[in-house]
Design a protein around this motif. Structure first.
Motif, mmCIF file in Angstrom:
data_model
loop_
_atom_site.group_PDB
_atom_site.id
_atom_site.type_symbol
_atom_site.label_atom_id
_atom_site.label_comp_id
_atom_site.label_asym_id
_atom_site.label_seq_id
_atom_site.Cartn_x
_atom_site.Cartn_y
_atom_site.Cartn_z
ATOM 1 N N GLY A 149 0.691 -1.212 0.028
ATOM 2 C CA GLY A 149 -0.115 0.049 0.011
ATOM 3 C C GLY A 149 0.747 1.387 -0.083
ATOM 4 O O GLY A 149 0.406 2.578 -0.083
ATOM 5 N N GLN A 150 2.177 1.156 -0.032
ATOM 6 C CA GLN A 150 3.025 2.161 -0.205
ATOM 7 C C GLN A 150 3.688 2.630 -1.440
ATOM 8 O O GLN A 150 3.790 1.877 -2.187
ATOM 9 N N GLN A 151 3.730 3.898 -1.635
ATOM 10 C CA GLN A 151 4.125 4.353 -3.052
ATOM 11 C C GLN A 151 5.740 4.821 -2.756
ATOM 12 O O GLN A 151 6.217 5.058 -1.837
ATOM 13 N N TRP A 152 6.362 4.506 -4.078
ATOM 14 C CA TRP A 152 7.494 5.282 -4.301
ATOM 15 C C TRP A 152 7.697 6.598 -5.187
ATOM 16 O O TRP A 152 6.717 6.906 -5.741
ATOM 17 N N ASP A 153 8.876 7.413 -5.063
ATOM 18 C CA ASP A 153 9.089 8.566 -5.850
ATOM 19 C C ASP A 153 9.123 8.255 -7.138
ATOM 20 O O ASP A 153 9.863 7.850 -7.763
ATOM 21 N N TRP A 154 7.983 8.468 -7.856
ATOM 22 C CA TRP A 154 7.709 8.407 -9.438
ATOM 23 C C TRP A 154 8.659 9.237 -10.223
ATOM 24 O O TRP A 154 9.056 9.076 -11.344
ATOM 25 N N ASP A 155 9.137 10.254 -9.549
ATOM 26 C CA ASP A 155 10.109 11.232 -10.360
ATOM 27 C C ASP A 155 11.268 10.574 -10.738
ATOM 28 O O ASP A 155 12.035 10.758 -11.535
ATOM 29 N N LYS A 156 11.613 9.540 -9.801
ATOM 30 C CA LYS A 156 12.898 8.778 -10.253
ATOM 31 C C LYS A 156 12.614 8.027 -11.437
ATOM 32 O O LYS A 156 13.926 7.571 -12.190
ATOM 33 N N LEU A 157 11.480 7.517 -12.126
ATOM 34 C CA LEU A 157 11.493 6.985 -13.372
ATOM 35 C C LEU A 157 12.279 7.813 -14.354
ATOM 36 O O LEU A 157 12.876 7.202 -15.533
ATOM 37 N N ALA A 158 12.522 9.243 -14.263
ATOM 38 C CA ALA A 158 13.869 9.769 -15.202
ATOM 39 C C ALA A 158 14.794 9.129 -15.373
ATOM 40 O O ALA A 158 15.587 9.439 -16.381
ATOM 41 N N GLU A 159 15.369 8.518 -14.538
ATOM 42 C CA GLU A 159 16.507 7.758 -14.375
ATOM 43 C C GLU A 159 16.550 6.516 -15.511
ATOM 44 O O GLU A 159 17.664 5.724 -15.748
ATOM 45 N N TYR A 160 15.405 6.160 -15.788
ATOM 46 C CA TYR A 160 15.265 4.772 -16.493
ATOM 47 C C TYR A 160 15.087 4.892 -17.897
ATOM 48 O O TYR A 160 14.262 5.595 -18.421
ATOM 49 N N ASP A 161 16.182 4.427 -18.661
ATOM 50 C CA ASP A 161 16.587 4.525 -19.914
ATOM 51 C C ASP A 161 16.509 3.257 -20.863
ATOM 52 O O ASP A 161 16.984 3.315 -21.994
ATOM 53 N N SER A 162 16.118 2.071 -20.302
ATOM 54 C CA SER A 162 16.068 0.880 -20.869
ATOM 55 C C SER A 162 15.231 0.691 -22.130
ATOM 56 O O SER A 162 14.114 1.394 -21.969
ATOM 57 N N PRO A 163 15.165 -0.120 -22.930
ATOM 58 C CA PRO A 163 14.165 -0.170 -23.837
ATOM 59 C C PRO A 163 13.079 -1.501 -23.566
ATOM 60 O O PRO A 163 11.975 -1.377 -24.181
ATOM 61 N N VAL A 164 13.243 -1.863 -22.294
ATOM 62 C CA VAL A 164 12.287 -2.860 -21.868
ATOM 63 C C VAL A 164 11.111 -2.031 -21.235
ATOM 64 O O VAL A 164 11.177 -1.305 -20.316
ATOM 65 N N PRO A 165 9.862 -2.293 -21.705
ATOM 66 C CA PRO A 165 8.515 -1.556 -21.030
ATOM 67 C C PRO A 165 8.302 -2.090 -19.785
ATOM 68 O O PRO A 165 9.098 -3.087 -19.373
ATOM 69 N N PHE A 166 7.373 -1.296 -19.012
ATOM 70 C CA PHE A 166 7.278 -1.656 -17.697
ATOM 71 C C PHE A 166 5.760 -1.216 -16.927
ATOM 72 O O PHE A 166 5.200 -0.263 -17.660
ATOM 73 N N LEU A 167 5.443 -1.972 -16.209
ATOM 74 C CA LEU A 167 4.054 -1.687 -15.349
ATOM 75 C C LEU A 167 4.432 -0.846 -14.139
ATOM 76 O O LEU A 167 5.364 -1.149 -13.405
ATOM 77 N N LEU A 168 3.862 0.133 -13.819
ATOM 78 C CA LEU A 168 3.977 0.959 -12.560
ATOM 79 C C LEU A 168 3.237 0.361 -11.391
ATOM 80 O O LEU A 168 1.989 0.045 -11.483
#
Length: 218
Positions: A149-168
């Motif tokens: 039930g806890q969230q993480w800081d979605w702003d950190k997604l700016a660091e992800y640059d892999s071609p593999v897609p993801f689910l949040l």
């Protein structure tokens, strides 16, 4: 925007959620989870209602499981994906993929889940790219495995640059639909929801899910 509803174990509840048109339903095959799905009733129901899953993929969630258990569960529950939610290595994922390539058992695609906290390095996902066509980014820093039930800081997604897609994933609730719609990342394929939509462990509130889907796809 694809939607995965995870932590399901009741045939009646799964049937209701299928009628919402979600893309994935997740069932947890980890005995320590309060959402542990393994049961003859569920296995038989899934086999008898295979046609109901024409547009929805079945995902089995495992945590540091023996490979033989995964292979058997994929067969028994007619799974389309296995989600590895523990400390499974890239070598483990490659071995699992290789086994499916050389035998006649029912095959599944591999989703690797990563627990993200402020110190997480997205470069650690690179070695999984050759065996896992989809990632899940969940909340890290908790002893519990999933459904915190806890969230993480979605702003950190700016660091992800892999071609593999993801689910949040991680603590996503009805109130987050607008913020998710505004996320701009080329590899974001959808969301994975669980505990914020529960009536009790393993039982989801279909009305709240319906509202969330409406808001998310508005």
């Amino acid at each position: 925007m694809k939607v995965k509803v995870c932590g399901l174990k009741s045939p009646d509840n799964i049937k209701e959620i299928l009628e919402l048109g979600v893309d994935y339903i997740g069932m947890i095959f980890y005995a320590k989870s309060p959402r542990f799905a393994e049961s003859p009733e569920l296995m038989n129901w899934l086999r008898q209602h295979e046609a109901a899953f024409e547009n929805t993929r079945k995902v089995g969630v495992f945590v540091n499981a023996e490979i033989e258990y995964i292979l058997n569960t994929v067969h028994d529950y007619q799974l389309d994906f296995v989600q590895l939610h523990g400390n499974e290595s890239a070598g483990y994922c490659r071995e699992l993929k290789l086994l499916w390539s050389v035998n006649t058992l029912r095959k599944a695609s591999i989703i690797k889940a990563f627990s993200v906290d402020e110190g997480f390095d997205f470069r650690s996902t690179n070695e999984y790219a050759d065996s896992c066509p989809l990632f899940i980014f969940d909340t890290g820093g908790h002893a519990a495995v999933g459904g915190t039930g806890q969230q993480w800081d979605w702003d950190k997604l700016a660091e992800y640059d892999s071609p593999v897609p993801f689910l949040l994933s991680g603590g996503i609730g009805l109130e987050d639909a607008d913020a998710i719609r505004r996320l701009d990342h080329p590899q974001l394929r959808g969301v994975d929801v669980n505990s914020k939509f529960e009536v009790s462990p393993g039982q989801k509130d279909v009305t709240r899910l319906r509202l969330f889907l409406r808001e998310l796809k508005a």
